[in-house]
Design an enzyme around this catalytic site. Structure first.
Site: not given
Ligand code: NAP
Length: 264
Positions: A153, A157
């Site tokens: 990844h 992450k």
């Molecule tokens: P990211 O770019 O860090 O986005 C997460 C966002 O959520 C950031 O803007 C973060 O702010 C915000 N956030 C943190 N705490 C919050 C809260 N309490 N309320 C509202 N927003 C909040 O991460 P990403 O790459 O999009 O990934 C997000 C999650 O999805 C991860 O756990 C990843 O492993 C997962 N994922 C899952 C799949 C799937 O198919 N299930 C696929 C890809 C990714 P900050 O930056 O200030 O923390």
């Protein structure tokens, strides 16, 4: 139209989900939340004109103001459970892509869904190819029980191993049970060099810039290996699964774990 709120709106996945929901004819973006207080119009995040939906920073308030039926959560392992509790308390069905939830967290959500009558879908991987990779791995493990998982990844992450790797290991365990692999006296000269262990199989997590989400499951047998590999080369790969879950979550029964359980 199904009314959808996206939590984690400024994130990499959140923006992609906003775009996919906005483009779908049966879904409508009514709310967006992130802990950053940028208060941008969602249109600026998805490259369109303003759509009249502003990103708020308090989930409970935004739910009360925008009355969504579904909340999609792509935030982080430390935030997701509380977000789910707020959504369910307000009668909103969660679709959860955030990984890193513990078994106890998932059990807590299942229990909340049972007592509230609110449905949820939690999927560690929303890409259909990855679901196939997991299904084929479960099948292969019946014949070739020795397996190791390598997941790759991007380096932002937070959790490791990935939710997909954990789910794959659980499915392989269902096929073959516990199996201690490798030499019984093997020695790690650098701690962790053999990876993490679940049910006797090793899981290796690579974190590098350039990757999106990738996994290879390698099975070893007498004089042969079999590799089953899936690559998400862009975050679009997750969107058909997320959109499907938004449409199905209102009518599933309670809390459903795993995209495979909503594919026909
Ligand atoms: P990211 O770019 O860090 O986005 C997460 C966002 O959520 C950031 O803007 C973060 O702010 C915000 N956030 C943190 N705490 C919050 C809260 N309490 N309320 C509202 N927003 C909040 O991460 P990403 O790459 O999009 O990934 C997000 C999650 O999805 C991860 O756990 C990843 O492993 C997962 N994922 C899952 C799949 C799937 O198919 N299930 C696929 C890809 C990714 P900050 O930056 O200030 O923390």
């Amino acid at each position: 139209m199904i009314r959808v709120l996206v939590c984690g709106a400024y994130g990499k996945m959140g923006r992609e989900v906003l775009k996919a929901v906005h483009q779908d004819e049966q879904l409508s973006v009514v709310g967006a939340v992130d802990i950053h207080s940028g208060f941008a119009d969602v249109g600026s995040l998805i490259g369109t004109e303003k759509i009249g939906v502003i990103v708020g920073n308090d989930l409970d308030t935004v739910i009360k103001e925008t009355k969504p039926q579904v909340m999609v959560d792509f935030t982080n392992p430390g935030a997701v459970l509380n977000n789910l509790k707020i959504a369910i308390r307000n009668g909103v069905c969660p679709v959860v892509g955030t990984t890193g939830m513990s078994a106890a967290d998932i059990a807590a959500v299942e229990s909340l869904c049972r007592t509230s009558g609110v449905n949820a879908i939690i999927a560690p991987n929303f890409s259909i190819g990855a679901v196939l990779m997991m299904r084929l791995s479960q099948e292969a493990a019946k014949i070739l029980p020795h397996a190791e998982i390598i997941e790759m990844h991007h380096d932002q992450k937070l959790d490791s191993p990935s939710g997909t790797a954990l789910r794959t290991a659980e499915l392989i365990e269902k096929s073959r049970g516990y199996l201690k692999q490798g030499h019984p006296q093997e020695v790690e000269k650098i701690p962790g060099s053999r990876g993490g262990e679940l049910s006797g199989m090793r899981i290796h997590s690579i974190r590098l810039p350039g990757y999106v989400a990738h996994q290879e499951v390698i099975f070893g047998g007498l004089g042969q290996t079999l590799s089953i590999r899936h690559d998400s080369i862009s975050r679009e790969s997750f969107m058909p699964g997320v959109v499907l879950a938004c449409k199905k979550v209102l009518t599933v029964n309670g809390c459903v774990y795993g995209l495979e359980n909503i594919l026909d």
